[in-house]
Design a protein around this motif. Structure first.
Motif, PDB file in Angstrom:
ATOM      1  N   LEU A  22       0.836  -1.204   0.000  1.00  0.00           N
ATOM      2  CA  LEU A  22       0.000   0.000   0.000  1.00  0.00           C
ATOM      3  C   LEU A  22       0.871   1.254   0.000  1.00  0.00           C
ATOM      4  O   LEU A  22       0.512   2.277  -0.587  1.00  0.00           O
ATOM      5  N   GLY A  23       2.032   1.150   0.627  1.00  0.00           N
ATOM      6  CA  GLY A  23       2.943   2.291   0.651  1.00  0.00           C
ATOM      7  C   GLY A  23       3.564   2.562  -0.698  1.00  0.00           C
ATOM      8  O   GLY A  23       3.624   3.713  -1.149  1.00  0.00           O
ATOM      9  N   SER A  24       4.024   1.509  -1.387  1.00  0.00           N
ATOM     10  CA  SER A  24       4.672   1.711  -2.686  1.00  0.00           C
ATOM     11  C   SER A  24       3.697   2.251  -3.722  1.00  0.00           C
ATOM     12  O   SER A  24       4.105   2.958  -4.646  1.00  0.00           O
ATOM     13  N   GLU A  25       2.415   1.943  -3.562  1.00  0.00           N
ATOM     14  CA  GLU A  25       1.404   2.417  -4.514  1.00  0.00           C
ATOM     15  C   GLU A  25       0.715   3.699  -4.054  1.00  0.00           C
ATOM     16  O   GLU A  25      -0.228   4.165  -4.699  1.00  0.00           O
ATOM     17  N   LYS A  26       1.176   4.237  -2.933  1.00  0.00           N
ATOM     18  CA  LYS A  26       0.577   5.468  -2.370  1.00  0.00           C
ATOM     19  C   LYS A  26      -0.943   5.331  -2.269  1.00  0.00           C
ATOM     20  O   LYS A  26      -1.702   6.252  -2.620  1.00  0.00           O
ATOM     21  N   ALA A  27      -1.382   4.177  -1.794  1.00  0.00           N
ATOM     22  CA  ALA A  27      -2.812   3.848  -1.785  1.00  0.00           C
ATOM     23  C   ALA A  27      -3.558   4.362  -0.560  1.00  0.00           C
ATOM     24  O   ALA A  27      -4.785   4.444  -0.568  1.00  0.00           O
ATOM     25  N   VAL A  28      -2.835   4.700   0.500  1.00  0.00           N
ATOM     26  CA  VAL A  28      -3.493   5.149   1.734  1.00  0.00           C
ATOM     27  C   VAL A  28      -3.849   6.630   1.592  1.00  0.00           C
ATOM     28  O   VAL A  28      -2.969   7.493   1.580  1.00  0.00           O
ATOM     29  N   GLN A  29      -5.139   6.900   1.509  1.00  0.00           N
ATOM     30  CA  GLN A  29      -5.605   8.280   1.327  1.00  0.00           C
ATOM     31  C   GLN A  29      -5.851   8.989   2.651  1.00  0.00           C
ATOM     32  O   GLN A  29      -5.539  10.168   2.802  1.00  0.00           O
ATOM     33  N   SER A  30      -6.425   8.283   3.615  1.00  0.00           N
ATOM     34  CA  SER A  30      -6.707   8.916   4.908  1.00  0.00           C
ATOM     35  C   SER A  30      -6.894   7.861   5.984  1.00  0.00           C
ATOM     36  O   SER A  30      -7.330   6.735   5.709  1.00  0.00           O
ATOM     37  N   VAL A  31      -6.545   8.237   7.211  1.00  0.00           N
ATOM     38  CA  VAL A  31      -6.753   7.393   8.395  1.00  0.00           C
ATOM     39  C   VAL A  31      -7.309   8.298   9.487  1.00  0.00           C
ATOM     40  O   VAL A  31      -6.642   9.249   9.909  1.00  0.00           O
ATOM     41  N   GLU A  32      -8.528   8.014   9.933  1.00  0.00           N
ATOM     42  CA  GLU A  32      -9.179   8.888  10.913  1.00  0.00           C
ATOM     43  C   GLU A  32      -9.815   8.065  12.023  1.00  0.00           C
ATOM     44  O   GLU A  32     -10.459   7.037  11.765  1.00  0.00           O
ATOM     45  N   GLU A  33      -9.636   8.545  13.243  1.00  0.00           N
ATOM     46  CA  GLU A  33     -10.326   7.940  14.384  1.00  0.00           C
ATOM     47  C   GLU A  33     -11.612   8.716  14.647  1.00  0.00           C
ATOM     48  O   GLU A  33     -11.595   9.937  14.831  1.00  0.00           O
ATOM     49  N   LYS A  34     -12.742   7.991  14.625  1.00  0.00           N
ATOM     50  CA  LYS A  34     -14.038   8.614  14.881  1.00  0.00           C
ATOM     51  C   LYS A  34     -14.734   7.876  16.013  1.00  0.00           C
ATOM     52  O   LYS A  34     -14.226   6.874  16.528  1.00  0.00           O
ATOM     53  N   ALA A  35     -15.907   8.375  16.385  1.00  0.00           N
ATOM     54  CA  ALA A  35     -16.618   7.801  17.525  1.00  0.00           C
ATOM     55  C   ALA A  35     -16.960   6.333  17.312  1.00  0.00           C
ATOM     56  O   ALA A  35     -16.993   5.547  18.274  1.00  0.00           O
ATOM     57  N   ASP A  36     -17.228   5.951  16.053  1.00  0.00           N
ATOM     58  CA  ASP A  36     -17.631   4.561  15.783  1.00  0.00           C
ATOM     59  C   ASP A  36     -16.462   3.665  15.380  1.00  0.00           C
ATOM     60  O   ASP A  36     -16.658   2.524  14.967  1.00  0.00           O
ATOM     61  N   GLY A  37     -15.228   4.173  15.480  1.00  0.00           N
ATOM     62  CA  GLY A  37     -14.080   3.334  15.176  1.00  0.00           C
ATOM     63  C   GLY A  37     -13.080   4.018  14.251  1.00  0.00           C
ATOM     64  O   GLY A  37     -13.099   5.251  14.078  1.00  0.00           O
ATOM     65  N   LEU A  38     -12.238   3.217  13.639  1.00  0.00           N
ATOM     66  CA  LEU A  38     -11.190   3.727  12.756  1.00  0.00           C
ATOM     67  C   LEU A  38     -11.685   3.697  11.308  1.00  0.00           C
ATOM     68  O   LEU A  38     -12.178   2.672  10.822  1.00  0.00           O
TER      69      LEU A  38
END
Length: 359
Positions: A22-38
């Motif tokens: 996922l890193g080599s393809e720059k596939a991770v757009q966003s990671v957010e912690e919210k009330a209902d989980g990740l």
């Protein structure tokens, strides 16, 4: 939750059926912690519907140590870009990437390969089109189950006929009677190819497969000079005489600066439907040796198969891949390698630049 640690773990997740992460393809757009989980959003530059569940499982395994009992909400999306073509040729509105399928020799299953690669790519979640450039012997309408349909017109353009798999199809076979011979000289054939391609209203196609006629003549020359081709696939059988002509097709693409994404070997073995005995009646390892010589991938080796022949004659490519997973797997793996090769090319930004007019 430790978001930096989660992001690090995500970047290391390997994409199924590849050596990529996922890193080599720059596939991770966003990671957010919210009330209902990740909430994790991934975006790929190639279709991943066929491996979506496996990606989700690998993400779950990678993050479980960092999220404890928190729910993981994963979004997987694709954004396929337009990639660079040969110099001096402009891209086509409504078409992002064009893949030429060639053989150099007739009778090796090039049209069958085109139809099934396109169907596999559509099943993987891409928007796909097929242009039947074999003007003397158009077969895509039959193979994709749309024979006898006349294209409609809109804004003085032809609307491609849509097959049940969602593939947009354009062919001279829609315009002429199936029993009528196309008796045209080279310039007329080249003009017809350009009209079919440029005067059709393609609808946001990620990958347009062009089914080329055998040989290295007028249509191939027009393709290299005026059609924006992202790359090509060479189809052959293991037979020596087929490999000779396949090498000519390879030489043609090299001379016009069109990259070769890989070689697909058709009719590699015959499997008896009664006893299951397999026999390499056309020779063995020819496609593999050609791919090694060219230093390109061997996309797959397909057996001489009765279900494939029946599906092509009956116009049921989608049904073939649904009912025969072993055949679907070969075409899907080949289509995925093509999509990865396209994504590795530089992107084309010409459509984003304003046109400069000198007065």
């Amino acid at each position: 939750m430790n978001i930096p640690a989660i992001q690090t773990a995500l970047l290391a997740v390997q994409i199924p059926e590849t050596e990529r992460t996922l890193g080599s393809e720059k596939a991770v757009q966003s990671v957010e912690e919210k009330a209902d989980g990740l909430h994790v959003k991934l975006q790929f530059g190639f279709p991943v519907h066929h491996i979506g569940n496996e990606i989700a499982n690998r993400v779950q395994e990678a993050l479980i140590a960092h999220t404890a009992d928190a729910a993981i909400h994963l979004s997987i999306d694709t954004a396929i870009d337009t990639h660079k073509v040969q110099p001096g040729v402009s891209t086509i509105k409504g078409v992002k990437n064009i893949i030429a399928v060639a053989s150099g020799k007739g009778g090796v299953g090039k049209s069958t390969t085109t139809a099934n690669l396109a169907t596999a790519m559509a099943r993987m979640g891409a928007r796909v089109g097929v242009l039947d450039a074999d003007l003397y012997g158009p077969s895509q309408p039959t193979m994709l189950g749309v024979a006898g349909i006349k294209p409609e017109q809109h804004n003085q353009k032809l609307l491609p006929v849509e097959a049940d798999s969602g593939i947009q199809v354009m062919s001279i076979g829609f315009m002429v009677d199936t029993d009528q011979a196309v008796v045209w000289r080279g310039p007329m054939v080249s003009q017809a190819l350009q009209q079919l391609l440029f005067q059709s209203e393609w609808d946001d196609i990620d990958y347009l497969f062009i089914d080329l006629p055998p040989g290295t003549g007028d249509i191939q020359l027009t393709l290299s000079q005026k059609v924006p081709v992202t790359g090509s696939v060479v189809v052959t059988t293991p037979q020596d005489i087929a490999l000779i002509d396949a090498r000519k097709a390879v030489d043609m693409f090299n001379k016009v600066n069109i990259p070769i994404f890989g070689v697909l070997e058709n009719m590699s073995v015959h499997i008896c439907s009664n006893c299951g005995h397999s026999e390499a009646i056309f020779g063995s390892a020819g496609g593999k040796n050609l791919a090694e010589r060219l230093n390109v991938p061997l996309l797959g080796q397909l057996p001489l198969s009765l279900p494939v022949r029946e599906a092509m004659d009956g116009g049921s490519a989608r049904q073939l891949l649904e009912e025969h997973p072993e055949i679907a797997d070969i075409y899907t793996r080949a289509a995925f390698q093509i999509a990865l090769a396209v994504s590795d090319k530089g992107k084309d930004f010409s459509s984003r630049f304003p046109k400069i007019v000198v007065e």
